[in-house]
Design an enzyme around this catalytic site. Structure first.
Site: not given
Ligand code: PAF
Length: 279
Positions: A23, A27, A29, A148, A154, A187-188
């Protein structure tokens, strides 16, 4: 577009194109969702685009980070619909982690603990990521999943875990989306002070400078110089094998893909970024 919260509701979407998220979507995501929707358009059959929104507690090292992670389900769902999703799966924690029924952590691939990059700076993080991604894969049963490139380690960990677990799911990498000044979307970024937001461009600048260096040693020194000149001391600024994330071997073939990667605190916010190396 539907929003579902229970496992039973997922049955019609098995075999679909899956975008797992936590969540607070931006952009970056929505680009993943659009990539999945483009794939859907190119396919015969009726595969659907599924976005999961679940803030996974087991991958946070710092409880304060988990507590302040933004929860913006309504805005996120509206954005997913615009980007072409067919369904948003937004489960409660007890759906993912049923009380009294522990969810196993898959055996971690080497790339999750040998490189000493994110693995060293966020102990336990990839165990939590693999645990939740495997659980989501088991529930959603996708044919392909989109991740991404910004979270490069990851991406490599999930690709290796998917092979190791014989999951028969295609892992589709999607290029990092950047602000006009080069800062990778995250998001950070919203937590950066105006001064730190300006300094944060040093990460992508350092990566671009590295791309023009002819040896990995020169590239690493050049990245340090750019970061330090902006008052940033990185946790790492390195060039590594793009698949294993281990240091480049002396005798490695010139064609083997490599990646420049940086993690650095900018003010109180930890940022990561990476680019192919050399350009
Ligand atoms: O990249 C993320 O947002 C998360 O790590 C993921 C893959 C959704 C697992 O919680």
């Amino acid at each position: 577009m539907q929003v579902i919260t229970n496992v039973e509701g997922l049955a019609p979407f098995h075999g679909g194109l899956f975008v797992p998220t936590m969540g607070a979507l931006h952009e970056g995501h929505y680009t993943l969702v659009r990539a999945a929707a483009q794939r859907r358009a190119a396919m015969s059959g009726n595969a659907r685009v599924i976005v999961s929104i679940f803030v996974n507690p087991t991958q946070f090292n710092d409880p304060k980070d988990l507590a302040r992670y933004p929860r913006t389900l309504n805005t996120d769902a509206a954005g997913c619909e615009r980007a072409g999703a067919d369904v948003v799966f937004a489960p409660l924690p007890e759906v993912i982690y049923p009380p009294g029924n522990p969810v196993p952590v898959p055996e971690l691939p080497d790339v999750a603990f040998h490189p000493r990059l994110e693995d060293a700076h966020r102990p336990g993080h990839f165990a939590g990521v693999c645990q939740v991604v495997k659980r989501l894969f088991d529930l959603v049963r996708p044919s392909a999943a989109f991740f991404g490139e910004k979270d490069w380690q990851q991406l490599r960990v999930i690709a290796a875990m998917t092979i190791r677990e014989h999951l028969n799911i295609e892992i589709v990498p999607v290029a990092t989306v950047r602000e006009s000044d080069g800062l990778a979307m995250s998001s950070r970024n919203a937590f950066l002070s105006p001064d730190d937001r300006a300094r944060a461009t040093a990460l992508s600048q350092a990566l671009r400078v590295a791309q023009d260096c002819s040896t990995s040693k020169q590239a690493e020194s050049a990245m340090l110089e750019v970061l330090r000149s902006r008052g940033i001391t990185p946790e790492y600024a390195v060039v590594r094998d793009a698949a294993t994330l281990m240091p480049l071997a002396e005798n490695r073939p010139r064609t083997a893909p490599a990646r420049a990667l940086i993690a650095a605190p900018v003010g109180r916010i930890r940022l990561i970024d990476n680019l192919p190396w050399p350009a």
